[in-house]
Scaffold this motif. Structure first.
Motif, PDB file in Angstrom:
ATOM      1  N   GLN A  58       0.854  -1.189   0.000  1.00 35.61           N
ATOM      2  CA  GLN A  58       0.000   0.000   0.000  1.00 35.61           C
ATOM      3  C   GLN A  58       0.886   1.234   0.000  1.00 35.61           C
ATOM      4  O   GLN A  58       1.823   1.338   0.794  1.00 35.61           O
ATOM      5  N   ILE A  59       0.568   2.153  -0.888  1.00 30.78           N
ATOM      6  CA  ILE A  59       1.309   3.401  -0.995  1.00 30.78           C
ATOM      7  C   ILE A  59       0.338   4.525  -0.693  1.00 30.78           C
ATOM      8  O   ILE A  59      -0.698   4.657  -1.356  1.00 30.78           O
ATOM      9  N   ASP A  60       0.657   5.290   0.339  1.00 30.19           N
ATOM     10  CA  ASP A  60      -0.201   6.428   0.644  1.00 30.19           C
ATOM     11  C   ASP A  60       0.621   7.607   1.146  1.00 30.19           C
ATOM     12  O   ASP A  60       1.729   7.453   1.640  1.00 30.19           O
ATOM     13  N   SER A  61       0.065   8.768   0.940  1.00 29.40           N
ATOM     14  CA  SER A  61       0.683  10.015   1.368  1.00 29.40           C
ATOM     15  C   SER A  61      -0.423  11.038   1.471  1.00 29.40           C
ATOM     16  O   SER A  61      -1.435  10.940   0.765  1.00 29.40           O
ATOM     17  N   LYS A  62      -0.228  12.022   2.313  1.00 27.98           N
ATOM     18  CA  LYS A  62      -1.242  13.077   2.380  1.00 27.98           C
ATOM     19  C   LYS A  62      -1.198  13.925   1.117  1.00 27.98           C
ATOM     20  O   LYS A  62      -2.116  14.672   0.832  1.00 27.98           O
ATOM     21  N   PHE A  63      -0.127  13.769   0.345  1.00 30.73           N
ATOM     22  CA  PHE A  63      -0.001  14.474  -0.921  1.00 30.73           C
ATOM     23  C   PHE A  63      -0.185  13.490  -2.073  1.00 30.73           C
ATOM     24  O   PHE A  63       0.627  12.568  -2.240  1.00 30.73           O
ATOM     25  N   GLU A  64      -1.231  13.678  -2.850  1.00 30.77           N
ATOM     26  CA  GLU A  64      -1.517  12.778  -3.962  1.00 30.77           C
ATOM     27  C   GLU A  64      -0.341  12.701  -4.934  1.00 30.77           C
ATOM     28  O   GLU A  64      -0.014  11.629  -5.445  1.00 30.77           O
ATOM     29  N   SER A  65       0.316  13.823  -5.170  1.00 24.42           N
ATOM     30  CA  SER A  65       1.443  13.842  -6.105  1.00 24.42           C
ATOM     31  C   SER A  65       2.586  12.942  -5.616  1.00 24.42           C
ATOM     32  O   SER A  65       3.218  12.244  -6.419  1.00 24.42           O
ATOM     33  N   LYS A  66       2.850  12.936  -4.324  1.00 29.67           N
ATOM     34  CA  LYS A  66       3.907  12.083  -3.761  1.00 29.67           C
ATOM     35  C   LYS A  66       3.516  10.615  -3.876  1.00 29.67           C
ATOM     36  O   LYS A  66       4.322   9.762  -4.244  1.00 29.67           O
ATOM     37  N   ARG A  67       2.250  10.312  -3.554  1.00 24.93           N
ATOM     38  CA  ARG A  67       1.752   8.932  -3.673  1.00 24.93           C
ATOM     39  C   ARG A  67       1.909   8.445  -5.111  1.00 24.93           C
ATOM     40  O   ARG A  67       2.406   7.346  -5.359  1.00 24.93           O
TER      41      ARG A  67
END
Length: 149
Positions: A58-67
Motif C-alpha cells: 500500500q502506498i499512501d501520502s497526504k499528498f496525492e502527487s507524492k503517492r
C-alpha cells in the motif's frame, strides 16, 4: 449474525492462527518487513475483510502527487516485480478504501474469502503466507532504487 464482540474474537483467533501457521512455515510475524519498508509512503500489509483476502503493498501520502510518484517508481520496475510475483498481481494507482482514503495498491486478492468461514482458514493462511513471501521478495529486489526517488 455475530455480535460486535464475537466478530472481534473471531478476527483475533484468525490472526493468532496465522501467526502459528507462519511460525510453522519458518517465519515469525515480526520477521516480515511490513511497516519497516524504509520508504515512508509504502507498507506491506495483510488483510482479510468484507471484500476478501489481500496481500498488498500500500502506498499512501497526504499528498496525492507524492503517492503517485512513489507508485510510478514501483511501476517502472513492474517487469522485475512480476517476475517474482507472477501474473496474479494487481496494480491500481487510485484505489479508494471505503470510508477512508485514496491509496495506490499493488496486491494479490483472494475473492470471497471471509474470516467467518473457519473451514477455509488453512487456505487463507496459505494465500497470505505465499503472497507475502513473493511480494516481500519483489519489494526487496527494487527497494533501493525506489528509495532513491
Amino acid at each position: 449474525m455475530y455480535t460486535k464482540e464475537e466478530k472481534r474474537e473471531i478476527r483475533i483467533q484468525f490472526w493468532d492462527g496465522f501467526k502459528r501457521y507462519s511460525k510453522k512455515r519458518g517465519r515469525k510475524m515480526t520477521s516480515w518487513v511490513l511497516k519497516g519498508t524504509q520508504i515512508k509512503e509504502a507498507q506491506l500489509k495483510f488483510d482479510l475483510g468484507e471484500n476478501g483476502a489481500f496481500v498488498m503493498l500500500q502506498i499512501d501520502s497526504k499528498f496525492e502527487s507524492k503517492r503517485n510518484l512513489v507508485f510510478k517508481s514501483f511501476e517502472k520496475y513492474k517487469p522485475v516485480i512480476m517476475e517474482t510475483c507472477g501474473d496474479n498481481l494487481i496494480w491500481e494507482q487510485d484505489y479508494h478504501i471505503k470510508g477512508f482514503k485514496d491509496v495506490s495498491l499493488i496486491y494479490f486478492h483472494l475473492k470471497e474469502a471471509s474470516v467467518f468461514n473457519k473451514e477455509e482458514w488453512e487456505k487463507y493462511y496459505e494465500f497470505l503466507f505465499e503472497g507475502m513471501t513473493k511480494l516481500e521478495a519483489a519489494f526487496l529486489d527494487v527497494k533501493e532504487v525506489v528509495q532513491s526517488i
